[in-house]
Design a protein around this motif. Structure first.
Motif, PDB file in Angstrom:
ATOM      1  N   ARG A  45       0.846  -1.190   0.000  1.00 40.26           N
ATOM      2  CA  ARG A  45       0.000   0.000   0.000  1.00 40.26           C
ATOM      3  C   ARG A  45       0.881   1.239   0.000  1.00 40.26           C
ATOM      4  O   ARG A  45       2.027   1.202   0.431  1.00 40.26           O
ATOM      5  CB  ARG A  45      -0.946   0.009   1.187  1.00 40.26           C
ATOM      6  CG  ARG A  45      -0.216   0.028   2.517  1.00 40.26           C
ATOM      7  CD  ARG A  45      -1.173  -0.015   3.677  1.00 40.26           C
ATOM      8  NE  ARG A  45      -0.366  -0.167   4.896  1.00 40.26           N
ATOM      9  CZ  ARG A  45      -0.736   0.230   6.066  1.00 40.26           C
ATOM     10  NH1 ARG A  45      -1.890   0.787   6.239  1.00 40.26           N
ATOM     11  NH2 ARG A  45       0.037   0.055   7.116  1.00 40.26           N
ATOM     12  N   CYS A  47       1.989   4.258   1.588  1.00 37.29           N
ATOM     13  CA  CYS A  47       1.953   4.908   2.891  1.00 37.29           C
ATOM     14  C   CYS A  47       3.384   5.250   3.293  1.00 37.29           C
ATOM     15  O   CYS A  47       4.338   4.787   2.685  1.00 37.29           O
ATOM     16  CB  CYS A  47       1.313   4.003   3.935  1.00 37.29           C
ATOM     17  SG  CYS A  47       2.181   2.449   4.194  1.00 37.29           S
ATOM     18  N   LYS A  66      -1.338   7.736   4.318  1.00 38.72           N
ATOM     19  CA  LYS A  66      -1.750   6.600   3.492  1.00 38.72           C
ATOM     20  C   LYS A  66      -2.546   7.182   2.332  1.00 38.72           C
ATOM     21  O   LYS A  66      -3.326   8.113   2.515  1.00 38.72           O
ATOM     22  CB  LYS A  66      -2.681   5.657   4.255  1.00 38.72           C
ATOM     23  CG  LYS A  66      -2.095   4.983   5.449  1.00 38.72           C
ATOM     24  CD  LYS A  66      -3.168   4.149   6.131  1.00 38.72           C
ATOM     25  CE  LYS A  66      -2.707   3.742   7.503  1.00 38.72           C
ATOM     26  NZ  LYS A  66      -3.781   3.122   8.274  1.00 38.72           N
TER      27      LYS A  66
END
Length: 157
Positions: A45, A47, A66
């Motif tokens: 992800r 982030c 994020k």
């Protein structure tokens, strides 16, 4: 005064603990290291933890972000743990960090930035809205402990 903005090097995470403790006084070294690892230890992800350091090598700011999908704004940069040590507002650390944040959000095609600020450390006064949320949910054990701010961004095509 000049500042360097960089991703947190996990080897230096303990140097940021005093800044984080201004938000969460009871966080332990292990809890902070685990939290840092949850951001820096994943590639799946988008982030990160961003730091601001002055030329003398002192950390004066931090934020965690994020990139997430949001029903209202599509892609957003969701920011938490926003702390700056702007002494009497003279150092422009917060402005430097916010400028960086906006540039990064735009480069990631985000339509907005959601910035959550702990109520204990905000200069934003309580409004009737935040009071009514706390009052309506207090009997269920909820409290309003943060405010989320939103800045919509104009993405150039």
């Amino acid at each position: 005064m000049q500042f360097a903005i960089n991703s947190l090097d996990q080897n230096n995470c303990l140097q940021l603990l005093p800044l984080i403790q201004t938000l969460k006084q009871d966080i332990t070294t292990d809890e902070w290291q685990d939290y840092v690892h949850s951001f820096t230890g994943r590639d799946s992800r988008e982030c990160g933890i961003i730091t601001v350091k002055n030329t003398a090598g002192y950390y004066l700011g931090i934020l965690c972000y994020k990139v997430v999908e949001d029903v209202s704004h599509q892609m957003v940069m969701d920011v938490t743990n926003y702390v700056t040590a702007d002494f009497l507002g003279r150092n422009n650390i917060s402005r430097t960090l916010l400028d960086w944040l906006e540039g990064q959000a735009i480069s990631r095609m985000c339509q907005a930035i959601h910035l959550t600020i702990d109520i204990q450390h905000t200069i934003i006064p309580e409004s009737g809205y935040t009071k009514s949320i706390s009052n309506q949910l207090a009997d269920k054990g909820y409290v309003c402990d943060a405010i989320r701010l939103c800045k919509q961004l104009k993405i150039k095509n």
